[in-house]
Enzyme design. Structure first.
Site, PDB file in Angstrom:
ATOM      1  N   ARG A  34      43.039  -0.808  60.038  1.00  0.00           N
ATOM      2  CA  ARG A  34      44.197  -1.700  60.052  1.00  0.00           C
ATOM      3  C   ARG A  34      45.455  -0.900  60.359  1.00  0.00           C
ATOM      4  O   ARG A  34      45.659   0.179  59.828  1.00  0.00           O
ATOM      5  CB  ARG A  34      44.305  -2.369  58.673  1.00  0.00           C
ATOM      6  CG  ARG A  34      45.504  -3.230  58.505  1.00  0.00           C
ATOM      7  CD  ARG A  34      45.988  -3.315  57.062  1.00  0.00           C
ATOM      8  NE  ARG A  34      45.648  -2.195  56.196  1.00  0.00           N
ATOM      9  CZ  ARG A  34      46.281  -1.042  56.138  1.00  0.00           C
ATOM     10  NH1 ARG A  34      47.294  -0.786  56.906  1.00  0.00           N
ATOM     11  NH2 ARG A  34      45.901  -0.098  55.301  1.00  0.00           N
ATOM     12  N   HIS A  62      42.304   8.412  50.230  1.00  0.00           N
ATOM     13  CA  HIS A  62      41.955   7.815  48.945  1.00  0.00           C
ATOM     14  C   HIS A  62      40.686   7.010  49.137  1.00  0.00           C
ATOM     15  O   HIS A  62      40.028   7.130  50.169  1.00  0.00           O
ATOM     16  CB  HIS A  62      43.129   7.039  48.337  1.00  0.00           C
ATOM     17  CG  HIS A  62      43.485   5.762  49.035  1.00  0.00           C
ATOM     18  ND1 HIS A  62      43.075   4.529  48.610  1.00  0.00           N
ATOM     19  CD2 HIS A  62      44.223   5.545  50.142  1.00  0.00           C
ATOM     20  CE1 HIS A  62      43.562   3.600  49.415  1.00  0.00           C
ATOM     21  NE2 HIS A  62      44.259   4.199  50.356  1.00  0.00           N
ATOM     22  N   THR A  77      43.949  10.820  60.381  1.00  0.00           N
ATOM     23  CA  THR A  77      44.752  10.405  59.236  1.00  0.00           C
ATOM     24  C   THR A  77      45.993  11.264  59.083  1.00  0.00           C
ATOM     25  O   THR A  77      46.019  12.403  59.524  1.00  0.00           O
ATOM     26  CB  THR A  77      43.923  10.424  57.924  1.00  0.00           C
ATOM     27  OG1 THR A  77      44.751   9.978  56.855  1.00  0.00           O
ATOM     28  CG2 THR A  77      43.398  11.805  57.604  1.00  0.00           C
ATOM     29  N   ARG A  78      47.015  10.652  58.465  1.00  0.00           N
ATOM     30  CA  ARG A  78      48.232  11.407  58.157  1.00  0.00           C
ATOM     31  C   ARG A  78      48.555  11.277  56.676  1.00  0.00           C
ATOM     32  O   ARG A  78      49.641  11.622  56.231  1.00  0.00           O
ATOM     33  CB  ARG A  78      49.412  10.895  58.989  1.00  0.00           C
ATOM     34  CG  ARG A  78      49.522   9.393  59.093  1.00  0.00           C
ATOM     35  CD  ARG A  78      50.818   8.978  59.731  1.00  0.00           C
ATOM     36  NE  ARG A  78      51.747   8.645  58.690  1.00  0.00           N
ATOM     37  CZ  ARG A  78      51.844   7.445  58.121  1.00  0.00           C
ATOM     38  NH1 ARG A  78      51.068   6.448  58.514  1.00  0.00           N
ATOM     39  NH2 ARG A  78      52.707   7.224  57.173  1.00  0.00           N
TER      40      ARG A  78
HETATM   41  P1  ADP Z   1      47.590   6.608  60.399  1.00  0.00           P
HETATM   42  O1  ADP Z   1      46.872   5.467  61.029  1.00  0.00           O
HETATM   43  O2  ADP Z   1      49.057   6.566  60.646  1.00  0.00           O
HETATM   44  O3  ADP Z   1      46.982   7.928  60.665  1.00  0.00           O
HETATM   45  P2  ADP Z   1      46.386   6.507  57.734  1.00  0.00           P
HETATM   46  O4  ADP Z   1      46.165   7.945  57.472  1.00  0.00           O
HETATM   47  O5  ADP Z   1      46.781   5.676  56.564  1.00  0.00           O
HETATM   48  O6  ADP Z   1      47.545   6.325  58.810  1.00  0.00           O
HETATM   49  O7  ADP Z   1      45.124   5.824  58.374  1.00  0.00           O
HETATM   50  C1  ADP Z   1      44.062   6.497  58.965  1.00  0.00           C
HETATM   51  C2  ADP Z   1      43.073   5.494  59.546  1.00  0.00           C
HETATM   52  O8  ADP Z   1      42.520   4.692  58.500  1.00  0.00           O
HETATM   53  C3  ADP Z   1      43.660   4.499  60.551  1.00  0.00           C
HETATM   54  O9  ADP Z   1      42.662   4.188  61.513  1.00  0.00           O
HETATM   55  C4  ADP Z   1      43.946   3.284  59.710  1.00  0.00           C
HETATM   56  O10 ADP Z   1      43.932   2.119  60.492  1.00  0.00           O
HETATM   57  C5  ADP Z   1      42.797   3.308  58.725  1.00  0.00           C
HETATM   58  N1  ADP Z   1      43.118   2.698  57.420  1.00  0.00           N
HETATM   59  C6  ADP Z   1      43.903   3.212  56.441  1.00  0.00           C
HETATM   60  N2  ADP Z   1      43.914   2.421  55.348  1.00  0.00           N
HETATM   61  C7  ADP Z   1      43.110   1.368  55.635  1.00  0.00           C
HETATM   62  C8  ADP Z   1      42.691   0.187  54.926  1.00  0.00           C
HETATM   63  N3  ADP Z   1      43.075  -0.059  53.676  1.00  0.00           N
HETATM   64  N4  ADP Z   1      41.865  -0.668  55.564  1.00  0.00           N
HETATM   65  C9  ADP Z   1      41.445  -0.429  56.838  1.00  0.00           C
HETATM   66  N5  ADP Z   1      41.787   0.647  57.523  1.00  0.00           N
HETATM   67  C10 ADP Z   1      42.609   1.547  56.963  1.00  0.00           C
END
Ligand code: ADP
Length: 537
Positions: free
Chosen positions: A295, A206, A201-202
């Site tokens: 996603r 939540h 994650t970045r």
């Molecule tokens: P990144 O993918 O750039 O690290 P995030 O920190 O938002 O960005 O996401 C971390 C992981 O969680 C990723 O695998 C992303 O696809 C997944 N993810 C984030 N939000 C959701 C969501 N609402 N539904 C499904 N998967 C999510």
């Protein structure tokens, strides 16, 4: 290097460790006076750290031209091993041309001038960066952060060759949360963890992320490694100090002994599908058997036409294609949405028909935290100092002051009057109250003005945004629901909005960024003497 047999083997079979023995280190240090030095950029320090620690196994240095081209075109090193992302050392033309022979040694130094490693240069070349962008990211648009780095911010020449490591980059923050692949592997072995699912994650985690990680761990019966990228992420992301505090709080919610937090100095490229595979290989080297891919994994956002660079499940599709070779299993998730009646996050495909859902992405969370105009304004006031400042945000007020209220005219008016009252108290005490509710009715706005104005001042800012633009943005997906009749009494769609004629400032947000809008407000306040050097605090 022991790789703890019951854990997933590193990529390529062996965990790379580029550090040299004491004797060789002393020899290199002595010779280094004659080496040209390259001061590594922040991104290069991140890449180098993962090369040195084996996080990028089987790479043993920055890619040579042949490996680089093979990776760009076919996601493989010249040995045939899967690798989706170029790891190159970009340098200036002057530096590249100053190298006397193609077999020089170069001292790689961090920002403070400390020599971290020596590069045995095997290749010096000028890549076709547009082709690289098109192959790796599928686009040459500089709106894509990975492409922007490549075309506009990185250097134009590449050096490739093997590396001899003297020391890892040093950190002064969160030392106890940083582990090399070997350390994590040893730790997993000590804890008896065999199956470990990594969460990349970045963003601040939540509830959607918490649900993802809980479900993933349960589904594949694995322990959980929260493994956030804290190297370089997307511009304007939440800083990692804040994020780490958030991860630490969340970690405490997991059953004891089932989850761990470790920080990864990864410089993300926001490369979506290729990046997902890269993330998996890095986690594999750190001893993880599974990776969560949800996603739009590592998504770079939208292009100039408002279309996403990658489809929401494109990363999952590419991952699936290479899953056997990756050697890490994907724990795939559909978009998690908030189901209001159940007060729960569920994957979209498990939501009962007719249920009311809300969707908040990490990006939106960040926007809510960071960049609505009111928040920008708050930060600017805080930065200036001088007066205490409070933000009475619409959603927060509804949660804390007006939780029992709905959206009828009567309730909306009560809500605004309450905000007005709190703001009048703040004004009376010489503070600044930034109020950011939807205040659709003229009479109520005037009433609130008369409560506050005599105690200090009242500046009405009318954010005039055409409803079509609100609908197009539809950050919370609420306009669509209002149009479909699922949400009733929705301002602008099924409830009136009386445009103010008495606003001190009118801002059409269609053409302005939140920062620009906040700046316009600050300038007005300064001109009117509310803030600035001569204000009567
Ligand atoms: P990144 O993918 O750039 O690290 P995030 O920190 O938002 O960005 O996401 C971390 C992981 O969680 C990723 O695998 C992303 O696809 C997944 N993810 C984030 N939000 C959701 C969501 N609402 N539904 C499904 N998967 C999510």
């Amino acid at each position: 290097m022991p790789t703890h047999n019951h854990l997933v083997p590193p990529h390529g079979g062996e965990l790379v460790d580029l550090s040299v023995g004491e004797e060789r280190a002393a020899e290199l240090k002595a010779q280094s006076r004659r080496f040209p030095s390259w001061d590594l950029t922040a991104r290069q320090v991140c890449d180098l750290e993962l090369l040195l620690s084996g996080g990028f196994s089987p790479l043993r240095g920055f890619m040579t031209k042949a490996d680089y081209e093979s990776v760009c075109y076919s996601l493989r090193l010249t040995t045939g091993i899967l690798w989706p992302m170029p790891i190159t050392l970009d340098v200036s033309e002057r530096f590249a041309k100053s190298l006397k022979s193609k077999t020089s040694k170069i001292a790689l130094r961090d920002g403070e001038g400390v020599m971290l490693a020596v590069l045995n240069v095997e290749d010096v070349w000028q890549p076709d960066r547009k082709v690289e962008a098109a192959e790796v990211f599928g686009t040459t648009s500089p709106i894509h952060p990975g492409v922007d780095y490549l075309l506009n911010r990185g250097n134009r020449w590449y050096l490739g060759g093997s590396i001899e490591a003297l020391r890892l980059p040093s950190f002064y923050d969160f030392k106890s949360l940083r582990s090399t692949p070997a350390e994590l592997r040893a730790e997993f072995a000590r804890l008896g963890w065999r199956r470990v699912v990594a969460f990349q994650t970045r963003n601040p985690m939540h509830r959607a992320h918490v649900e993802l990680t809980f479900r993933a761990a349960k589904q594949v019966e694995a322990s959980l490694l929260i493994h956030p990228a804290v190297g370089i992420t997307r511009p304007r992301d939440v800083d990692y100090f804040t994020r780490v505090r958030c991860y630490q709080l969340i970690l405490a919610k997991f059953p004891a002994g089932t989850a761990k937090l470790s920080l990864l100095s990864l410089a993300m490229r926001m490369g979506g599908p290729r990046e997902a595979i890269w993330h998996a290989l890095i986690r594999k080297n750190h001893g993880c058997s599974h990776l969560i891919v949800g996603r739009d994994h590592a998504g770079p956002g939208k292009d100039a036409n408002g279309r996403p660079f990658y489809e929401p499940y494109e990363a999952q599709d590419l991952f699936r294609k290479y899953e056997a070779e990756i050697g890490v299993r994907m724990v795939a998730f559909n978009t998690m949405v908030y189901v209001e009646d159940k007060d729960k996050y569920l994957p979209e495909d498990e939501v009962p028909a007719e249920a009311r859902v809300l969707n908040i992405s990490g990006t939106e969370l960040r926007q809510r935290l960071n960049s609505t105009i009111a928040n920008v304004l708050l930060i600017k006031f805080l930065e200036m100092g001088g007066r205490p400042v409070t933000l009475l945000d619409g959603d927060l007020v509804r949660q804390h002051l007006s939780s029992e209220l709905g959206f009828s005219k009567e309730h909306r008016d009560i809500n605004i009057r309450r905000i007005g009252y709190v703001a009048s108290e703040i004004t009376k005490n010489r503070g600044i109250a930034i109020c950011a509710p939807i205040a659709p009715y003229d009479v109520t706005r005037k009433e609130v003005r008369s409560m506050i104005e005599p105690l200090g001042g009242f500046v009405m800012v009318y954010l005039s945004t055409p409803v079509e633009i609100c609908e197009r943005r539809d950050r919370k997906g609420l306009y669509a629901k209002a149009r479909a009749g699922i949400l009733k009494e929705f301002t602008g769609i099924s409830d009136p909005y009386e445009q103010p004629q008495d606003a001190e400032i009118v801002i059409n947000t269609a053409g302005l960024s939140p920062e620009e809008a906040a700046q316009a407000i600050i300038l007005y306040m300064e001109r009117e003497g509310f803030i600035g050097v001569n204000n009567n605090l």
